[in-house]
Design an enzyme around this catalytic site. Sequence first.
Site, PDB file in Angstrom:
ATOM      1  N   HIS A   1      10.732   3.068 -11.896  1.00  9.52           N
ATOM      2  CA  HIS A   1      11.246   3.621 -10.777  1.00  9.52           C
ATOM      3  C   HIS A   1      12.513   2.784 -10.270  1.00  9.52           C
ATOM      4  O   HIS A   1      13.123   3.120  -9.644  1.00  9.52           O
ATOM      5  CB  HIS A   1      10.125   3.893  -9.636  1.00  9.52           C
ATOM      6  CG  HIS A   1       9.733   2.545  -8.947  1.00  9.52           C
ATOM      7  ND1 HIS A   1       9.098   1.422  -9.580  1.00  9.52           N
ATOM      8  CD2 HIS A   1      10.082   2.455  -7.478  1.00  9.52           C
ATOM      9  CE1 HIS A   1       8.730   0.546  -8.675  1.00  9.52           C
ATOM     10  NE2 HIS A   1       9.527   1.020  -7.359  1.00  9.52           N
TER      11      HIS A   1
ATOM     12  N   HIS B   1     -24.296  -6.054  23.728  1.00  9.05           N
ATOM     13  CA  HIS B   1     -25.557  -6.798  24.311  1.00  9.05           C
ATOM     14  C   HIS B   1     -25.685  -8.057  24.240  1.00  9.05           C
ATOM     15  O   HIS B   1     -26.681  -8.593  24.614  1.00  9.05           O
ATOM     16  CB  HIS B   1     -26.810  -6.019  23.769  1.00  9.05           C
ATOM     17  CG  HIS B   1     -26.854  -4.637  23.896  1.00  9.05           C
ATOM     18  ND1 HIS B   1     -26.156  -3.841  22.826  1.00  9.05           N
ATOM     19  CD2 HIS B   1     -27.208  -3.522  24.806  1.00  9.05           C
ATOM     20  CE1 HIS B   1     -26.198  -2.468  23.146  1.00  9.05           C
ATOM     21  NE2 HIS B   1     -26.884  -2.334  24.365  1.00  9.05           N
TER      22      HIS B   1
ATOM     23  N   HIS C   1      15.319   1.947  -6.282  1.00  5.59           N
ATOM     24  CA  HIS C   1      15.730   0.701  -5.546  1.00  5.59           C
ATOM     25  C   HIS C   1      17.313   0.301  -5.796  1.00  5.59           C
ATOM     26  O   HIS C   1      17.656  -0.588  -5.790  1.00  5.59           O
ATOM     27  CB  HIS C   1      14.939  -0.521  -5.892  1.00  5.59           C
ATOM     28  CG  HIS C   1      13.589  -0.201  -5.652  1.00  5.59           C
ATOM     29  ND1 HIS C   1      13.037  -0.021  -4.358  1.00  5.59           N
ATOM     30  CD2 HIS C   1      12.421  -0.502  -6.362  1.00  5.59           C
ATOM     31  CE1 HIS C   1      11.774  -0.113  -4.299  1.00  5.59           C
ATOM     32  NE2 HIS C   1      11.238  -0.134  -5.457  1.00  5.59           N
TER      33      HIS C   1
ATOM     34  N   ASP D   1       4.941   0.512 -12.907  1.00 10.55           N
ATOM     35  CA  ASP D   1       6.080   1.349 -12.882  1.00 10.55           C
ATOM     36  C   ASP D   1       7.483   0.501 -12.783  1.00 10.55           C
ATOM     37  O   ASP D   1       7.857   0.659 -11.761  1.00 10.55           O
ATOM     38  CB  ASP D   1       5.573   2.349 -11.671  1.00 10.55           C
ATOM     39  CG  ASP D   1       6.813   3.466 -11.706  1.00 10.55           C
ATOM     40  OD1 ASP D   1       7.789   3.397 -12.225  1.00 10.55           O
ATOM     41  OD2 ASP D   1       6.285   4.691 -11.111  1.00 10.55           O
TER      42      ASP D   1
HETATM   43 FE   LIG Z   1       9.112  -0.080  -5.870  1.00  8.67          FE
END
Ligand SMILES: [Fe+2]
Lengths: 457, 175, 455
Positions: free
Chosen positions: C216, C111, C221, C213
Amino acid sequence: MLLGEDEMNDNIADLVDSRTGRQSRSIYASEDIYRQELERIFGRCWLFLVHTSQIPKPGDYFRTFMGEDDVIVIRQKDGSIKAFLNSCTHRGNRICRADRGNARAFTCNYHGWSFSPDGALAGVPLENEAYFGELDRTKFGLIPVTKVAEYKGLVFGCWDANSPSLDDYLGDAKFFLDVWLDAMPGGSALLGETQKMVLGTNWKLPVENVCGDGYHLGWAHAGAMAAVQSMDLTGLSVGNSGVDLDGGLSVAGMNGHMVLSALDGVSGYAFYPDPKPILEYLEANRQTVIDRLGEVRGRQVWGAQVNITIFPNLQLLPGLNWFRVYHPKGPTQIEQWTWAMAENDMPEAVKAQILENQCLTFGLAGLFDNDDGDNLTACTEQSRGWRTAQMDVYTNMALGRSGKREGFPGDIASGLVSEHNQRYFYRRWQEHMMAETWAEVPTYNINSLTDEEAEHA
Amino acid sequence: MLDRPLAPPPVEVIVAVTQALHREARLLDNEDLDGWLAMLGKDVSYRLELKSRRFRADRSPPFPLGPGVIFNEDLGRLKMRVDRLKSGFVWAEDPPNYIRRAVSNVEVLATRADNEVRVHSVLGMHRNRIDGTTRLLTAGRTDLWRSEGSAWLLAAREIVLDHSVLPDSNLNAFF
Amino acid sequence: MRFERIGREPDYSRYMDLKEGWLDRRIFSDADIYEEELYRIFARSWLFVAHESQIPNSGDFLTTHMGEDAVIVARQPDGSIRVMLNSCPHRGNKVCFADAGNTRRFVCNYHGWAFDTAGDLKGMHEEYCYDAGDIDFKNHGLKNVAKVGNYKGLVFATFNSDAPSLEAWLGDFRWYLDMILDNEEGGTEFIGGCIKSVISANWKFGVENFIGDAYHAGWTHDSGTRSMNNGQPFPPIDMDNSYHASVNGHGWEFGTEGVGDLFLLGRPKVMDYYNKIRPKMAERLGEMRSKIFGSVASASIFPNVSFLPGISTFRQWQPKGPMQFELKTWVIVNKNMPDDIKEEVTKGVMQTFGPGGTFEMDDGENWENCTTVNRGVVTRHERLHYRCGIGRQIEHDTLPGIVYRGQYNDANQRGFYQRWLDMMTHDEFGKMPARPEPQLGNVGETRNLPGLFAL
Ligand SMILES: [Fe+2]
Ligand code: FES
Ligand code: FES
Ligand SMILES: [Fe+2]
């Protein structure tokens, strides 16, 4: 809004009336009811996992679901079968992303924890460097399915430690299961890869369709029947223009399992464009099966169109030779998994023909199967409206016309067109949904055959 | 025996076959199923095999009877499927669904036979079913096309479907 | 078997025992818990909304989210920054559909109500249709958030008027933050745009992965590391000289070798650059921090910001329901870097942690599976293991916060979930315990006290 325990039970008492054949449509779409089903039905009942023929060798595994829980079923070194949650005990990652295969270990993608086929945590990268050797590996194996048991090649799993044994759970349904599993000495097998499809239906609708709905066949599948039917033995005609009540049975009252069976010993193959080689196989082995299973099953049931439903989500159709489980994915969605089924004593050519024909008729582009999906989806969708959700649907065909039939267990109604079986299905559903524990779930095998009758049969 | 590399097919052939693929898609979209059947060779083989997701290093053997199929059709069976679709009883196709096929990545390769070419292509199939239910299916296809008289006919088609779970409630359609 | 259902008695302490080191999986998919997180965590925390370099001039603005609430962040004529709900007070329409830009007015499409960059209602289409007294312009502007703060270029905002100051919220974590925000004269800036991707995972998986982490990396990776490192796997971690440090749910895990992340960036020129400025860095931040910077490290700011110092990816995990988040990533560089080094950093980030990056591609899949598989009714009741390094807490005379020895550790994750639990269970913000008690009085001053925290 979650309902309280008591409200939920009151509610469920209302939702189904299996005496008059009435179901509230809300059971096909409500999120609350679905959550309760995951706990009280899928978290409690024996669920089909795999056929032993699918994982013949040690290290063979198969990934499947119990309700919405992802599980891996693995053949052990000693030949036994174990099943585990497909979820890493470290951060919960999915351990195995393949559908099936053979493996010596399952190694998690995230940090590399690896689990041996018996579920033990076998390897932890940097166990000494990162955990200083202090990780108690025995406490972090894969979570096993509480119970795993086999009935003549069919492997089932169950989460509830207090459930009856698989044998008792199947009850008199074994009388019919044996028509496939134990008709011939060589036993049974599932063939080919899994045929998977997503359907926007509540899981109960396909179950009730196959457990008892002979009524839809002549209408919903008219196009396919017109195109392929090779013999007219099922007592059903294209366009629902006639019905034969003597040609078959609707059998229920066996702990929630149901059977539809024609009684001609051949009609399972009525939808095969060229049934000849199979009819020859039936002919050649009829006597063997009569010797093993008796007159009634050997002559009338073996080879006929038979639909067997094992509560809650397994259906197999010896004769038509398809085998199917439904994995629920929310109240209004399922994944439907199908295989072709065969007897090991069949000649290779017959098995090949079965695989071929199952794919043609009830495969992913199946001439018959392609008629059902949209109906089931629409029944689900039409239960979700504000108005429709308040309405009922009915399974009230041929009320009160069942009883005992010579030579068969179960509470039996005549013919394949009746809604007798569906009523028992919803009754079982209600019994489970209202029970706090297994102890509250009734066990019944109506008109169980006496030893003598069984002998006679 | 040393295989000599084959010379690419003449441009006219490439154009004609590519046009045939587009025409085929249009006939199917328009439900001209008889027109489509007329584009198939008498010995046509039309296949789509089942598959499963397996680890690259997986050692389990293939199934002795094969993986099973979604389509394993010859001309007779395709006619049967067409008959079913035309029977007037296939309620899922009535009213008709909105289907559109897009053919792309067409590669026309020569074979040892002068009148045959191998053709790779990609098919995207959009299906709008009831209301807003829309599915997009994609598949790769490897075909054999044969020239007979003035026309190119489909002699064989191997389809690879890119879905591990079929995302639709039926496959009343051809790729 | 009877499973109790969530939402009936929200006693969140049932979902974890961090002294024992386990978590209940339900916190990663349950819709009721998620809804509560939006109120208790996202509506009460200081949330990152912008880097000031993204809106340098008066009238510059960008749009983003605080939790699931859409907001506009706008630079004012006086140089200050305001943050307001991106929703019109008239019928609630989204007011600004652009990601970023420069404007004097936000005009609603529906509006035509018009607001200035402070959010004040300035006028509307067909203004005559309102009678005197129908509308009080002062009270119908875009709702401003309760507080906005700036820590060395990072702009934060909170809906919570009881929130402590941003300085107190970050607390001793500023000692660590300065390593990325203040390692060189001139501070930092974001360069290039924002890359967004949608991942079907719970937002906490992204945060906990970056907060601690390191474990991991060598596995997940592996392929990426080998491709960047002549086929060699992830180098071994020195567990005696690497650490986890956690402050009020923020956390930084790091080595002290000074080169690991710079190496993984894969751009030798950037490595050279930092080696060149490292002596100066030591003067600014002290010996210890100049050694930490550039090491294998990752960090998160509670609740939903993460970055890799050295690799220079800076990111935010925006929750979109219990099982989905939108990941927004930027490249952060020092303002005074020469342009060619900035470009090298950008290339390196895209190569490693862009959406097609050699490392980035491996993570989403894990988080998605961690989320979806845990929805099973049985699966969700099983506990997860968060015990790694539980006995390795140390007192360190230089490193502030709750410090654990050894980079392979779940300590920072435990710290993060402890803070999560604190916020989920404490109605009054001020009653939440500090974790740990601040050690560094006025850490804002540490830059001027070189050597105070030197080894
Ligand atoms: Fe990662
Ligand atoms: S989640 Fe499986 S190893 Fe960490
Ligand atoms: S006629 Fe049976 S659902 Fe409509
Ligand atoms: Fe059917």
